[in-house]
Design a protein around this motif. Structure first.
Motif, short mmCIF file in Angstrom:
data_model
loop_
_atom_site.label_atom_id
_atom_site.label_comp_id
_atom_site.label_asym_id
_atom_site.label_seq_id
_atom_site.Cartn_x
_atom_site.Cartn_y
_atom_site.Cartn_z
N VAL A 144 0.72 -1.19 -0.20
CA VAL A 144 -0.01 -0.08 -0.21
C VAL A 144 0.78 1.25 0.17
O VAL A 144 1.83 1.45 0.89
CB VAL A 144 -0.96 -0.09 1.33
N GLU A 145 0.49 2.11 -0.93
CA GLU A 145 1.47 3.32 -0.97
C GLU A 145 1.33 4.30 0.29
O GLU A 145 0.34 4.41 0.73
CB GLU A 145 1.03 3.99 -2.33
N GLY A 146 2.36 4.52 0.68
CA GLY A 146 2.55 5.55 1.67
C GLY A 146 2.38 4.84 3.24
O GLY A 146 2.75 5.35 4.35
N GLU A 206 14.10 6.20 -2.35
CA GLU A 206 14.89 7.04 -1.43
C GLU A 206 13.85 7.18 -0.18
O GLU A 206 14.81 6.81 0.86
CB GLU A 206 15.07 8.26 -1.91
N GLU A 207 12.68 6.90 -0.09
CA GLU A 207 12.30 7.10 1.20
C GLU A 207 12.18 5.74 1.97
O GLU A 207 12.26 5.65 3.11
CB GLU A 207 10.52 7.46 0.88
N ALA A 208 11.84 4.49 1.05
CA ALA A 208 12.27 3.40 1.65
C ALA A 208 13.45 3.04 2.31
O ALA A 208 13.77 2.54 3.28
CB ALA A 208 11.91 2.21 0.47
N CYS A 209 14.66 3.48 1.57
CA CYS A 209 15.98 3.38 2.13
C CYS A 209 16.03 4.37 3.44
O CYS A 209 16.88 3.77 4.35
CB CYS A 209 16.88 4.02 1.17
N ALA A 210 15.52 5.42 3.41
CA ALA A 210 15.51 6.15 4.71
C ALA A 210 14.96 5.63 5.77
O ALA A 210 15.25 5.42 6.86
CB ALA A 210 14.91 7.70 4.63
N LYS A 211 13.68 5.00 5.63
CA LYS A 211 13.04 4.11 6.74
C LYS A 211 13.51 2.84 6.89
O LYS A 211 13.45 2.34 8.28
CB LYS A 211 11.57 3.91 6.17
N GLY A 212 14.14 2.14 6.24
CA GLY A 212 14.70 0.81 6.42
C GLY A 212 16.22 0.87 7.32
O GLY A 212 17.05 1.60 7.10
#
Length: 347
Positions: free
Chosen positions: A76-78, A85-91
């Protein structure tokens, strides 16, 4: 970790019995696993981890076929699906599952998010082993680990859904946190491995490239082509040539080997087949041994990596690849195979 004797040689392996799923969840309970790439390995590993109860997100380019595939698979988006880049930041664990060429192209973007204490996870040793050519050099304050399922992501997912598992190798290239071993073991169990066996990044890529070019794909297709062409040359029909070359192998004999080994398969064939196979295997081994040696040396020297990187960097590579695959697909042997498959009894 268990020590198992394989034909007289002891190896370290990790099984589900000694490292159960509950333990894997406990090890990674505070981690966010970011799957970067949703092509070959990404979907199977991501879905298996999600179904096994881990905190998983997917990072993928928006407005792409793979983004749409991720949405279709329930990400699910969001919430669980983000741009890369957002996924890399969160992971806290970044599973770098793009193609080798894709990893090279995106490395400068991803490495910005490899902050101290994170883990960088690969399923292929290519980028790290050939770092002089790929430019993939991780920072010193992160864990760098590998889980390499011995099969496609599709097979990994199918076996998981069937309650089975695909064996995987594991390796630790860099242990900055002191937790690399428990992280890699937990991830290996989490993605649905049957058991884990220890290797290095270098050994994984050497064996993998040799296997793909050898008995897994290149050699077997070459042998199929040679035998099929000979039978056709000698007047056998396409159906007969295909059934004797491919269909009997894939639908019968190789399944017997998978169940109990080559000797058991031999024992369940006619005495005529046994005698001929036992005699001719020596000729084929001696004929192909020099080719395999040449292949391994090409891999170990970095030549195969150079060929791969150069080919994938060409702007028209995809078009050229599709033509090569179309030539294979449209050959008489595989067109015959398409018809043979359509004639198999439906359950």
């Amino acid at each position: 970790m268990a020590v198992i004797n394989f034909g007289g040689v002891e190896e370290n392996v990790v099984t589900r019995e000694e490292f159960p799923l509950a333990k894997a969840r406990e090890v990674l309970k505070n981690e966010t696993i970011a799957i970067i790439g949703y092509g070959v390995q990404g979907p199977g590993q991501a879905l298996n981890l999600r179904d096994n109860g881990f905190n998983v997100i997917v990072g993928q380019r928006k407005n792409s076929k793979t983004w749409d595939k991720a949405v279709a698979d329930g990400w699910v988006e969001g919430k669980t699906l983000f741009d890369i880049e957002e996924a890399c930041a969160k992971g806290t664990i970044i599973q770098y599952l793009l193609s080798d060429a894709g990893q090279i192209a995106l490395w400068d973007t991803v490495k910005k998010y490899l902050t101290a204490g994170k883990a960088l996870y690969f399923s292929h040793g290519f980028g790290i082993t050939f770092k002089e050519q790929t430019g993939i050099i991780p920072p010193a304050d992160i864990d760098v680990i590998l889980i390499a399922p011995k099969g496609s992501g599709t097979s990994l997912r199918r076996l998981f859904l069937a309650g089975e598992g695909l064996n995987s190798s594991y390796a630790i290239y860099q242990d900055a946190t002191g937790r690399a071993k428990e992280r890699v073991h937990a991830l290996g169990i989490g993605v649905g491995s049957g058991y884990l066996f220890e290797t290095t990044f270098q050994k994984e890529v050497y064996s993998d490239l040799t296997g793909e070019r050898g008995t897994l794909m290149g050699a077997i297709e070459g042998i199929f082509e040679a035998q099929y062409a000979l039978l056709r040359e000698k007047g056998h029909s396409p159906s007969e040539a295909f059934n004797e070359t491919v269909e009997e192998f894939t639908q019968s004999l190789i399944k017997l080997v998978a169940e109990n080994g080559m000797d058991w398969m031999y024992a369940n064939c006619s005495t005529t087949a046994q005698r001929g196979a036992l005699d001719w295997r020596h000729k084929f081994r001696e004929a192909t041994a020099p080719v395999f040696r040449e292949l391994y040396e090409s891999v170990a020297s970095g030549k195969e990596a150079e060929i791969t990187i150069k080919a994938n960097s060409q702007p028209d590579y995809r078009e050229k690849l599709e033509k090569e695959l179309a030539d294979l697909r449209n050959s008489e042997m595989w067109q015959t195979g398409r018809v043979v498959r359509s004639l198999r009894p439906k359950s």
